[in-house]
Motif scaffolding. Sequence first.
Motif, short mmCIF file in Angstrom:
data_model
loop_
_atom_site.label_atom_id
_atom_site.label_comp_id
_atom_site.label_asym_id
_atom_site.label_seq_id
_atom_site.Cartn_x
_atom_site.Cartn_y
_atom_site.Cartn_z
N ASN A 169 -47.15 -7.61 18.54
CA ASN A 169 -47.28 -6.26 17.75
C ASN A 169 -46.07 -5.27 17.86
O ASN A 169 -46.19 -4.22 17.58
CB ASN A 169 -48.58 -5.77 18.14
N LEU A 170 -44.99 -5.87 18.45
CA LEU A 170 -43.93 -4.85 18.70
C LEU A 170 -43.13 -4.92 17.67
O LEU A 170 -42.67 -6.04 17.28
CB LEU A 170 -43.34 -5.15 20.13
N LYS A 171 -42.35 -3.73 17.44
CA LYS A 171 -41.22 -3.59 16.53
C LYS A 171 -39.77 -3.32 17.23
O LYS A 171 -39.96 -2.01 17.85
CB LYS A 171 -41.55 -2.60 15.27
N ILE A 172 -39.07 -4.02 17.34
CA ILE A 172 -37.61 -3.84 18.23
C ILE A 172 -36.53 -3.52 17.12
O ILE A 172 -36.17 -4.46 16.64
CB ILE A 172 -37.50 -4.99 19.04
N GLY A 173 -35.96 -2.24 17.60
CA GLY A 173 -34.75 -2.05 16.72
C GLY A 173 -33.44 -2.50 17.67
O GLY A 173 -33.44 -2.07 18.72
N ASP A 215 -40.67 0.26 18.29
CA ASP A 215 -41.22 0.60 19.62
C ASP A 215 -40.19 0.96 20.63
O ASP A 215 -40.60 1.34 21.60
CB ASP A 215 -42.31 -0.31 20.27
N ILE A 216 -39.06 0.32 20.77
CA ILE A 216 -37.94 0.41 21.30
C ILE A 216 -36.85 0.12 20.72
O ILE A 216 -36.69 -0.66 19.69
CB ILE A 216 -38.12 -0.71 22.57
N ILE A 217 -35.65 0.94 21.14
CA ILE A 217 -34.43 0.85 20.32
C ILE A 217 -33.13 0.48 21.38
O ILE A 217 -32.98 1.13 22.59
CB ILE A 217 -33.81 2.17 19.82
N CYS A 243 -32.04 8.86 20.92
CA CYS A 243 -33.20 7.98 20.84
C CYS A 243 -33.10 6.59 21.41
O CYS A 243 -33.80 5.83 21.20
CB CYS A 243 -34.09 8.15 19.58
N ILE A 244 -31.96 6.34 21.97
CA ILE A 244 -31.53 4.98 22.54
C ILE A 244 -32.22 4.77 23.65
O ILE A 244 -32.12 5.60 24.69
CB ILE A 244 -30.09 4.61 22.40
N ASP A 245 -33.22 3.64 23.98
CA ASP A 245 -33.72 3.21 24.97
C ASP A 245 -33.09 2.58 26.11
O ASP A 245 -33.08 2.84 27.16
CB ASP A 245 -35.06 2.77 24.68
N VAL A 246 -32.31 1.65 25.53
CA VAL A 246 -31.53 0.76 26.61
C VAL A 246 -30.09 0.28 25.82
O VAL A 246 -30.18 0.21 24.77
CB VAL A 246 -32.35 -0.60 26.52
N ILE A 247 -29.03 0.60 26.75
CA ILE A 247 -27.84 0.05 26.25
C ILE A 247 -27.29 -1.20 27.13
O ILE A 247 -27.27 -1.11 28.28
CB ILE A 247 -26.72 1.03 26.52
N LEU A 285 -34.62 -7.48 31.82
CA LEU A 285 -35.42 -6.35 31.95
C LEU A 285 -36.84 -6.50 31.24
O LEU A 285 -37.10 -7.10 30.26
CB LEU A 285 -34.78 -5.15 31.07
N ASP A 286 -37.83 -6.16 32.09
CA ASP A 286 -39.14 -6.47 31.67
C ASP A 286 -40.09 -4.85 31.41
O ASP A 286 -39.82 -4.17 32.22
CB ASP A 286 -39.90 -7.06 32.84
N TYR A 287 -40.63 -4.82 30.34
CA TYR A 287 -41.32 -3.66 29.99
C TYR A 287 -42.74 -4.10 29.57
O TYR A 287 -43.03 -5.29 29.00
CB TYR A 287 -40.86 -3.14 28.67
N VAL A 288 -43.56 -3.01 29.61
CA VAL A 288 -44.94 -3.32 29.25
C VAL A 288 -45.26 -1.84 28.37
O VAL A 288 -44.84 -0.94 28.55
CB VAL A 288 -46.13 -3.16 30.47
N PHE A 289 -46.16 -2.39 27.34
CA PHE A 289 -46.18 -1.39 26.08
C PHE A 289 -47.71 -1.28 26.02
O PHE A 289 -48.51 -2.16 25.92
CB PHE A 289 -45.76 -1.72 24.83
N THR A 290 -48.13 -0.09 26.09
CA THR A 290 -49.68 0.15 26.11
C THR A 290 -49.97 1.19 25.00
O THR A 290 -48.95 2.08 24.19
CB THR A 290 -50.15 0.90 27.39
#
Length: 311
Positions: A169-173, A215-217, A243-247, A285-290
């Motif tokens: 269910n994630l949308k990753i840019g 959900d994450i950029i 709004c960049i989460d990770v480089i 890198l491990d993420y959890v989305f809630t």
Amino acid sequence: MNRRTFIQNTFKAGLFTGISILPASSLLAKKMVNETYLTLLHTNDTHSKIFPFESNSGHYAGMGGIESRKRMIEQIRSKGQPTLLLDAGDFCGDRPIYDAFKGKAELEAMRLLGYDAFTLGEKDFSGGIDNLATQIQATGMKPTICNYDFTYTALQNYYQPYTIIHRENLKIGVLGVLLPLHDKISISGIENLVYLDAVEQANKTANILQQQQCDIIICLSHLGDRYADGRISDEVLAKNNDCIDVIIGGHTHKFFNQPRVYQNKSSGHTLVNQAGWGGIQMGQLDYVFTNTTHKKLIRTRNIFLKEKKNE
């Protein structure tokens, strides 16, 4: 510096406000309702090292190689969590393999490993713009770069400024940026490559991805970690984006023990990680989305890859 000391010092500096890093054991806890996990695996600066480093390579002997990378990727994917595989450029290099195949072998290896997105580095242009376009077309591996205009080159139809990837269910840019090439390489037709300001274009593209409700950029960067003279770098981009989460970085061949975290222009945080060079290391890198807390970084590690000895 060990992991515990790093996290304690980082919290004291206030860098991880709003970002949670939990112990690795938390990944084994029972999955909560409405939680989705995402693993980001990343490489950079492989430099055509399809095979492990030779026995006379000192400390690096037996390290790297596509086979050891494949084995680790399969092991992580087998856990069943959504996984993304990314590369930050310079997959080609001054090696016999590149001399023989001009980048096709490297791109084909990335295709077979199932890379989801990648950007380019200066070494990937070593065989010329036309050759690079030919190999991209042949393998179907289209790079992601938002700060170059390739309209008047053979690459005009063989790149994308960004891509949106769906996992459960994630949308990753994902977007990509590349350093100024004109003072780095000398190839035919380089005058037709139009460089655009990396920070400006990254912000513009990230805003598009934010509007698309990603959900994450993630930015794949071949700018380099940071420089004493203050030139464009991952650090500069991290501090000057909205709004960049990770480089995911490359070019400077840094073996990070832990990611760096910077406060960005929107008072949020941008994480920067890099995984050395030569295929010796792979970042995770491990993420959890809630639904309630959106996303949390719960584990980071950089994995050293070594050839498996015959029994």
